[in-house]
Design a protein around this motif. Sequence first.
Motif, PDB file in Angstrom:
ATOM      1  N   SER A 109      12.944  -6.535  -9.575  1.00 60.59           N
ATOM      2  CA  SER A 109      12.010  -7.470 -10.222  1.00 60.59           C
ATOM      3  C   SER A 109      12.314  -8.905  -9.771  1.00 60.59           C
ATOM      4  CB  SER A 109      12.075  -7.346 -11.750  1.00 60.59           C
ATOM      5  OG  SER A 109      13.338  -7.753 -12.205  1.00 60.59           O
TER       6      SER A 109
ATOM      7  N   ILE B 262       5.624  -0.662 -11.355  1.00 63.57           N
ATOM      8  CA  ILE B 262       4.826  -1.143 -12.496  1.00 63.57           C
ATOM      9  C   ILE B 262       5.230  -2.564 -12.885  1.00 63.57           C
ATOM     10  CG2 ILE B 262       4.344  -0.777 -14.964  1.00 63.57           C
ATOM     11  CD1 ILE B 262       4.589   2.248 -14.386  1.00 63.57           C
TER      12      ILE B 262
ATOM     13  N   ASN C 137       3.692  -5.561 -11.357  1.00 63.20           N
ATOM     14  CA  ASN C 137       2.358  -5.900 -11.849  1.00 63.20           C
ATOM     15  C   ASN C 137       1.437  -6.407 -10.743  1.00 63.20           C
ATOM     16  OD1 ASN C 137       0.438  -6.032 -13.863  1.00 63.20           O
ATOM     17  ND2 ASN C 137       0.906  -8.172 -14.358  1.00 63.20           N
TER      18      ASN C 137
ATOM     19  N   SER D  64      -1.720  -5.938  -7.953  1.00 56.31           N
ATOM     20  CA  SER D  64      -3.047  -5.347  -8.136  1.00 56.31           C
ATOM     21  C   SER D  64      -3.275  -4.103  -7.273  1.00 56.31           C
ATOM     22  CB  SER D  64      -4.112  -6.397  -7.857  1.00 56.31           C
ATOM     23  OG  SER D  64      -3.830  -7.032  -6.646  1.00 56.31           O
TER      24      SER D  64
ATOM     25  N   LEU E 226      -2.739   2.998 -15.025  1.00 58.56           N
ATOM     26  CA  LEU E 226      -2.758   1.888 -14.063  1.00 58.56           C
ATOM     27  C   LEU E 226      -4.173   1.666 -13.518  1.00 58.56           C
ATOM     28  CD1 LEU E 226       0.582   2.677 -12.178  1.00 58.56           C
ATOM     29  CD2 LEU E 226       0.133   0.656 -13.582  1.00 58.56           C
TER      30      LEU E 226
ATOM     31  N   LYS F 268      -6.218  -0.179 -15.811  1.00 60.37           N
ATOM     32  CA  LYS F 268      -5.908  -1.619 -15.804  1.00 60.37           C
ATOM     33  C   LYS F 268      -6.445  -2.323 -14.559  1.00 60.37           C
ATOM     34  CE  LYS F 268      -1.944  -1.563 -18.813  1.00 60.37           C
ATOM     35  NZ  LYS F 268      -0.494  -1.504 -18.914  1.00 60.37           N
TER      36      LYS F 268
ATOM     37  N   LYS G 224      -6.042  -1.404 -11.202  1.00 62.16           N
ATOM     38  CA  LYS G 224      -5.266  -1.382  -9.952  1.00 62.16           C
ATOM     39  C   LYS G 224      -5.973  -0.534  -8.894  1.00 62.16           C
ATOM     40  CE  LYS G 224      -1.737  -3.056 -12.411  1.00 62.16           C
ATOM     41  NZ  LYS G 224      -1.465  -4.475 -12.426  1.00 62.16           N
TER      42      LYS G 224
END
Lengths: 236, 405
Positions: free
Chosen positions: A100, A148, A151, A153, A179, A182, A184
Amino acid sequence: MLQANNLTKRYEDGKLALDALNLEIKDGEIFFLLGANGAGKTTTINLFLNFIEPTEGKVLINNIDVTKEPLEAKKHVAYVSENVMLYGDFTAKQNIHFFSELAGLGKLNNEDYYSILRRVGLQDNAFNIKVKTFSKGMRQKVGLAIAIIKNSSNILLDEPTSGLDPKAAAELTAELKELRAKGKAILMCTHDIFRAKELANRVGIMKDGRLIIILNRDEFLKEDLEKLYLSYMNEN
Amino acid sequence: MLLTIIKKEILEGIRGYKFTLIFISCIILLGFSCWVMYSNYQKNVFDYKLKALNKDELIFRKAPSVLSLYVKGTQEMMERSFIYKKGDYEPTELSIGFKLDFFSQLFPSLDLLYIVKVILSFLALIIGFDLICGEKRNGTLRLMLSNSVSRKDIILGKIIGNYALLITPFLISFLLYFIIINLVPGVKFSFEEIIRVLFVLLSSAIYLLVFFLMGVAISSLSKTQRGSIITCFIVWIFFIFIQPSFATIIAKETQTMPYIRKIEEQKQLAQIEIEKNNNLSKDALWDNIYDKKISLTLGFRNKLNSYINFITKINMFFPTGAYVICTTNMAQYGLYDEMKLRTDLFQTIRSIVKNKANNSENNIITNYSIEDSLSNSVWAILVLIFYAIGLVLLIYMVFIKYDVR
């Protein structure tokens, strides 16, 4: 959005790995790329991630040319490989923390990491265990958690269900649906026709580096996808 | 991003076997070296003081330096005792009881120079050998590169993080034993000696960096870890054991090596020839023989110095040679120091003979100043830095095009 325009890759030994691929995967869509080993699926992923450069054509991620601006383009894409390999001496939390930070995410706390790991179905007692003791399914979950948490696209998955037990595969399917909901854009390279029927908005069949057909959901549900796939594979 | 990768490399490395191996090796080897070298130093100090008690003859001997606790170099050559008796043409070497340690002659001295040059250089290669090909095999390189992180940051992060893992145990062990040795009675470092030790430390750090970078370069050029470790081993053997003898072989083949035995024969023949001339007074005869012997000795010294210079220059082009030249010069036990010592000794005796003096201070030998030692070492340090920069550029160029598939 993921786009490949006339994308061609010929290796130094002369082998044509990808032949004029044209593809567009919109936001909120799951595209399954089916094909035998050596069909060009992984080459396509390698080109999207700028691991190799195209001989001809363009790869675009959110309209950013991957070859020209690879670092900018990769901000908008996450990747899950067939056999997720992590830093074995790190715990699941430490792995997700490192990736991350690498993805440029701001300061996240332990609870952020734990909630993502829970979301992909990893047991709480595995969060702080070194991943070298993990099964393939558990590593795959951590890999998905890493994708994930970024985040981005767009998500690229290379044979993510290979070697997973049915429960883990079902959890992955559920997560991919979420996903997609959302917004993606998801490209999944696989042999898994069963998963394609369950999840895909569109399916592309590749053979010898060429995308020979793209089928909409209606089309492959109406016909037997497995039969269609085999008939294309057996064609000369 | 670079900091993130450095941090990850350090955290990952600390958990690995390599870091433990290096830490334990440094603590044990440097500690053992300290003990052995201190024991040698004590013997040399005792020997030096013992000889100085004899007032009847002129005895020349370089005082043992605390720097010999770290670098032995030409110490055995330089700390020999020479005795000059009135009426002799030249000083003769005194045999020393403490040198009858036959067992130690069979093995190289375990000084800091040897530990760094031979053992830690190998561990430096081991740290680097799988940094790239290992990460490729593990598959983590693909995952890392799927992010918006440049290859430059990845390779620099790996180099900095892993070099920190290599050098930290070395520096900690060194500092620990430096403090301990300073608490021992009879050992006192002057400010200049501390500066010299710091230079030895700095050149050791650069030398280890060069070997570590060689490991990383091999790792980035190898497809497998096995191929990488085998190549590293061959490279280590070459630079540590094969290359240093190249210079001597080339020198022997291309330069005229002066033989001391031949010179001594010539001196004897010249003396016999001059003594045949009975017309000369006793003093004039002595002067003639002395002048002839001195002229032969000077010729021998000049040839020997140019031979040593030739070998030094060839060795300077290689990391091991450059490191040895640099550290021995800074510790005042280098070839140049030995050459200076002999010249000083020769000139002192000459001046005593010419002035017909019959006494002199024992310790008339002067050392190179820190500026002189630095100027003698600067090319060697630059060669090491050149290797380090060259290897970083090579690694960068290879990794930029590295196939991560």
